[in-house]
Design a protein around this motif. Structure first.
Motif, PDB file in Angstrom:
ATOM      1  N   VAL A 113      -8.165  -0.544  -2.923  1.00 34.16           N
ATOM      2  CA  VAL A 113      -7.567  -1.775  -3.150  1.00 34.16           C
ATOM      3  C   VAL A 113      -7.033  -2.486  -1.844  1.00 34.16           C
ATOM      4  O   VAL A 113      -6.862  -3.397  -1.265  1.00 34.16           O
ATOM      5  CB  VAL A 113      -5.824  -0.852  -3.414  1.00 34.16           C
ATOM      6  CG1 VAL A 113      -4.562  -2.352  -3.822  1.00 34.16           C
ATOM      7  CG2 VAL A 113      -5.912  -0.517  -5.453  1.00 34.16           C
ATOM      8  N   SER A 114      -6.740  -1.123  -0.804  1.00 38.85           N
ATOM      9  CA  SER A 114      -6.797  -1.986   0.707  1.00 38.85           C
ATOM     10  C   SER A 114      -8.029  -2.850   1.407  1.00 38.85           C
ATOM     11  O   SER A 114      -7.434  -4.231   2.271  1.00 38.85           O
ATOM     12  CB  SER A 114      -7.018  -0.726   1.710  1.00 38.85           C
ATOM     13  OG  SER A 114      -5.696   0.127   0.793  1.00 38.85           O
ATOM     14  N   ARG A 115      -9.077  -1.956   0.452  1.00 44.69           N
ATOM     15  CA  ARG A 115     -10.059  -3.471   1.035  1.00 44.69           C
ATOM     16  C   ARG A 115      -9.861  -4.645   0.411  1.00 44.69           C
ATOM     17  O   ARG A 115     -10.250  -5.738   1.325  1.00 44.69           O
ATOM     18  CB  ARG A 115     -11.514  -2.731   1.245  1.00 44.69           C
ATOM     19  CG  ARG A 115     -11.983  -1.688   1.955  1.00 44.69           C
ATOM     20  CD  ARG A 115     -13.198  -1.036   1.569  1.00 44.69           C
ATOM     21  NE  ARG A 115     -14.408  -1.728   0.816  1.00 44.69           N
ATOM     22  CZ  ARG A 115     -15.153  -1.455  -0.298  1.00 44.69           C
ATOM     23  NH1 ARG A 115     -15.273  -0.616  -0.023  1.00 44.69           N
ATOM     24  NH2 ARG A 115     -15.887  -2.388  -0.741  1.00 44.69           N
ATOM     25  N   TYR A 116      -9.365  -4.926  -0.933  1.00 44.86           N
ATOM     26  CA  TYR A 116      -9.483  -6.208  -1.235  1.00 44.86           C
ATOM     27  C   TYR A 116      -8.305  -6.646  -0.465  1.00 44.86           C
ATOM     28  O   TYR A 116      -8.399  -7.897  -0.587  1.00 44.86           O
ATOM     29  CB  TYR A 116      -9.387  -5.586  -2.629  1.00 44.86           C
ATOM     30  CG  TYR A 116      -7.990  -6.481  -3.593  1.00 44.86           C
ATOM     31  CD1 TYR A 116      -9.819  -7.915  -4.345  1.00 44.86           C
ATOM     32  CD2 TYR A 116      -7.385  -7.041  -3.763  1.00 44.86           C
ATOM     33  CE1 TYR A 116      -9.479  -8.756  -4.987  1.00 44.86           C
ATOM     34  CE2 TYR A 116      -7.183  -8.273  -4.974  1.00 44.86           C
ATOM     35  CZ  TYR A 116      -7.758  -9.038  -5.533  1.00 44.86           C
ATOM     36  OH  TYR A 116      -7.274 -10.075  -5.503  1.00 44.86           O
ATOM     37  N   LEU A 117      -7.631  -6.218  -0.633  1.00 48.32           N
ATOM     38  CA  LEU A 117      -5.524  -7.099   0.059  1.00 48.32           C
ATOM     39  C   LEU A 117      -6.416  -7.299   1.252  1.00 48.32           C
ATOM     40  O   LEU A 117      -5.677  -8.314   1.952  1.00 48.32           O
ATOM     41  CB  LEU A 117      -4.614  -5.837  -0.119  1.00 48.32           C
ATOM     42  CG  LEU A 117      -3.836  -5.720  -1.696  1.00 48.32           C
ATOM     43  CD1 LEU A 117      -3.075  -4.383  -1.177  1.00 48.32           C
ATOM     44  CD2 LEU A 117      -3.800  -6.586  -2.177  1.00 48.32           C
ATOM     45  N   SER A 118      -6.889  -6.478   2.392  1.00 46.80           N
ATOM     46  CA  SER A 118      -7.635  -6.791   3.705  1.00 46.80           C
ATOM     47  C   SER A 118      -8.539  -7.933   3.255  1.00 46.80           C
ATOM     48  O   SER A 118      -8.788  -9.189   4.458  1.00 46.80           O
ATOM     49  CB  SER A 118      -7.333  -5.759   4.518  1.00 46.80           C
ATOM     50  OG  SER A 118      -9.149  -5.308   3.812  1.00 46.80           O
ATOM     51  N   GLY A 119      -9.039  -8.272   2.628  1.00 49.17           N
ATOM     52  CA  GLY A 119     -10.038  -9.487   2.032  1.00 49.17           C
ATOM     53  C   GLY A 119     -11.194  -8.679   2.996  1.00 49.17           C
ATOM     54  O   GLY A 119     -12.487  -9.621   3.013  1.00 49.17           O
ATOM     55  N   GLU A 120     -11.681  -7.070   2.973  1.00 50.00           N
ATOM     56  CA  GLU A 120     -12.652  -7.026   3.633  1.00 50.00           C
ATOM     57  C   GLU A 120     -14.142  -6.588   1.716  1.00 50.00           C
ATOM     58  O   GLU A 120     -15.305  -6.417   2.253  1.00 50.00           O
ATOM     59  CB  GLU A 120     -12.857  -5.341   4.211  1.00 50.00           C
ATOM     60  CG  GLU A 120     -11.833  -5.446   5.442  1.00 50.00           C
ATOM     61  CD  GLU A 120     -11.563  -4.577   5.797  1.00 50.00           C
ATOM     62  OE1 GLU A 120     -12.213  -3.180   5.512  1.00 50.00           O
ATOM     63  OE2 GLU A 120     -10.420  -4.769   6.570  1.00 50.00           O
ATOM     64  N   ALA A 143      -7.635   9.096  -3.768  1.00 51.44           N
ATOM     65  CA  ALA A 143      -7.765   8.406  -1.860  1.00 51.44           C
ATOM     66  C   ALA A 143      -8.825   7.475  -2.006  1.00 51.44           C
ATOM     67  O   ALA A 143      -8.219   6.412  -1.453  1.00 51.44           O
ATOM     68  CB  ALA A 143      -8.337   9.413  -1.179  1.00 51.44           C
ATOM     69  N   GLY A 144      -9.987   7.255  -3.134  1.00 53.58           N
ATOM     70  CA  GLY A 144     -10.455   6.805  -3.262  1.00 53.58           C
ATOM     71  C   GLY A 144     -10.300   5.684  -3.766  1.00 53.58           C
ATOM     72  O   GLY A 144     -10.381   3.958  -2.972  1.00 53.58           O
ATOM     73  N   PHE A 145      -8.827   5.811  -4.845  1.00 51.13           N
ATOM     74  CA  PHE A 145      -8.914   4.220  -5.713  1.00 51.13           C
ATOM     75  C   PHE A 145      -7.574   4.020  -4.353  1.00 51.13           C
ATOM     76  O   PHE A 145      -8.117   2.105  -4.344  1.00 51.13           O
ATOM     77  CB  PHE A 145      -7.874   4.835  -6.399  1.00 51.13           C
ATOM     78  CG  PHE A 145      -6.819   3.556  -6.908  1.00 51.13           C
ATOM     79  CD1 PHE A 145      -7.677   2.689  -8.025  1.00 51.13           C
ATOM     80  CD2 PHE A 145      -5.827   3.719  -6.869  1.00 51.13           C
ATOM     81  CE1 PHE A 145      -6.667   1.362  -8.558  1.00 51.13           C
ATOM     82  CE2 PHE A 145      -4.612   2.550  -7.170  1.00 51.13           C
ATOM     83  CZ  PHE A 145      -5.487   1.350  -8.071  1.00 51.13           C
ATOM     84  N   ILE A 146      -6.483   4.401  -3.286  1.00 57.71           N
ATOM     85  CA  ILE A 146      -6.192   3.102  -2.257  1.00 57.71           C
ATOM     86  C   ILE A 146      -7.138   3.088  -1.577  1.00 57.71           C
ATOM     87  O   ILE A 146      -6.381   1.904  -1.019  1.00 57.71           O
ATOM     88  CB  ILE A 146      -5.365   4.639  -1.293  1.00 57.71           C
ATOM     89  CG1 ILE A 146      -4.422   4.785  -2.562  1.00 57.71           C
ATOM     90  CG2 ILE A 146      -3.976   4.225  -0.603  1.00 57.71           C
ATOM     91  CD1 ILE A 146      -3.318   4.285  -3.033  1.00 57.71           C
ATOM     92  N   ILE A 160       0.275  -1.494  -0.187  1.00 56.24           N
ATOM     93  CA  ILE A 160       0.312  -0.103  -0.567  1.00 56.24           C
ATOM     94  C   ILE A 160       1.280   1.352  -0.049  1.00 56.24           C
ATOM     95  O   ILE A 160       1.099   2.004  -0.791  1.00 56.24           O
ATOM     96  CB  ILE A 160      -1.175   0.094   0.895  1.00 56.24           C
ATOM     97  CG1 ILE A 160      -2.171  -1.496   1.118  1.00 56.24           C
ATOM     98  CG2 ILE A 160      -1.873   1.203   1.476  1.00 56.24           C
ATOM     99  CD1 ILE A 160      -2.489  -1.009  -0.432  1.00 56.24           C
ATOM    100  N   ASP A 161       1.742   1.627   0.670  1.00 53.70           N
ATOM    101  CA  ASP A 161       2.746   2.483   0.983  1.00 53.70           C
ATOM    102  C   ASP A 161       3.117   2.840  -0.637  1.00 53.70           C
ATOM    103  O   ASP A 161       3.140   4.044  -1.543  1.00 53.70           O
ATOM    104  CB  ASP A 161       4.062   2.155   2.243  1.00 53.70           C
ATOM    105  CG  ASP A 161       3.206   2.160   3.395  1.00 53.70           C
ATOM    106  OD1 ASP A 161       2.185   3.257   3.365  1.00 53.70           O
ATOM    107  OD2 ASP A 161       4.463   1.753   3.334  1.00 53.70           O
ATOM    108  N   ASN A 162       4.336   1.497  -1.162  1.00 47.06           N
ATOM    109  CA  ASN A 162       4.403   1.544  -2.415  1.00 47.06           C
ATOM    110  C   ASN A 162       3.785   1.847  -3.578  1.00 47.06           C
ATOM    111  O   ASN A 162       3.580   2.841  -4.468  1.00 47.06           O
ATOM    112  CB  ASN A 162       5.199   0.573  -2.679  1.00 47.06           C
ATOM    113  CG  ASN A 162       6.658   0.134  -2.152  1.00 47.06           C
ATOM    114  OD1 ASN A 162       6.710   0.924  -1.522  1.00 47.06           O
ATOM    115  ND2 ASN A 162       6.259  -1.298  -2.368  1.00 47.06           N
ATOM    116  N   LEU A 163       1.908   1.926  -3.481  1.00 53.70           N
ATOM    117  CA  LEU A 163       0.832   2.166  -4.224  1.00 53.70           C
ATOM    118  C   LEU A 163       0.443   3.496  -3.911  1.00 53.70           C
ATOM    119  O   LEU A 163       0.549   4.419  -4.835  1.00 53.70           O
ATOM    120  CB  LEU A 163      -0.403   1.158  -3.963  1.00 53.70           C
ATOM    121  CG  LEU A 163      -1.363   2.133  -4.896  1.00 53.70           C
ATOM    122  CD1 LEU A 163      -1.031   1.837  -6.172  1.00 53.70           C
ATOM    123  CD2 LEU A 163      -2.751   0.540  -4.472  1.00 53.70           C
TER     124      LEU A 163
END
Length: 95
Positions: A29-36, A23-26, A4-7
């Motif tokens: 992607v964060s929700r996707y990577l966390s499995g949420e 911010a919306g994109f980040i 996420i930091d790299n993104l």
């Protein structure tokens, strides 16, 4: 977190989109990577009926009143289907 930091670093360099869009994109992607992220149940997706998809040439002309036109535009949704997905769902272009 390093992904996420790299993104974030890469997205911060983009000048073509707003800070809000970044911010919306980040966030997505964060929700996707966390499995949420919610999973789509594709078996529930159905081809739209003729009552839902109205041919463009049958639409009423737009109103002259600017407030009425804005109210209609506030409801506008544009959907783009890439590849064969639209064809598979029965969506075709003008003939």
């Amino acid at each position: 977190d390093s992904k996420i930091d790299n993104l974030r670093d890469a997205v911060a360099k983009l000048g073509e989109i707003s800070e809000n869009e970044k911010a919306g994109f980040i966030s997505l992607v964060s929700r996707y990577l966390s499995g949420e992220a919610e999973q789509i149940e594709w078996s529930k997706i159905q081809t739209p009926t003729d009552e839902v998809v109205v041919p463009y040439d049958t639409l009423a002309p737009p109103p002259e009143d600017l407030d009425a036109m804005k109210a209609l535009l506030d409801k506008l949704v544009v959907l783009k289907l890439n590849g064969g997905l639209g064809t598979t769902m029965g969506c075709t272009g003008p003939k």
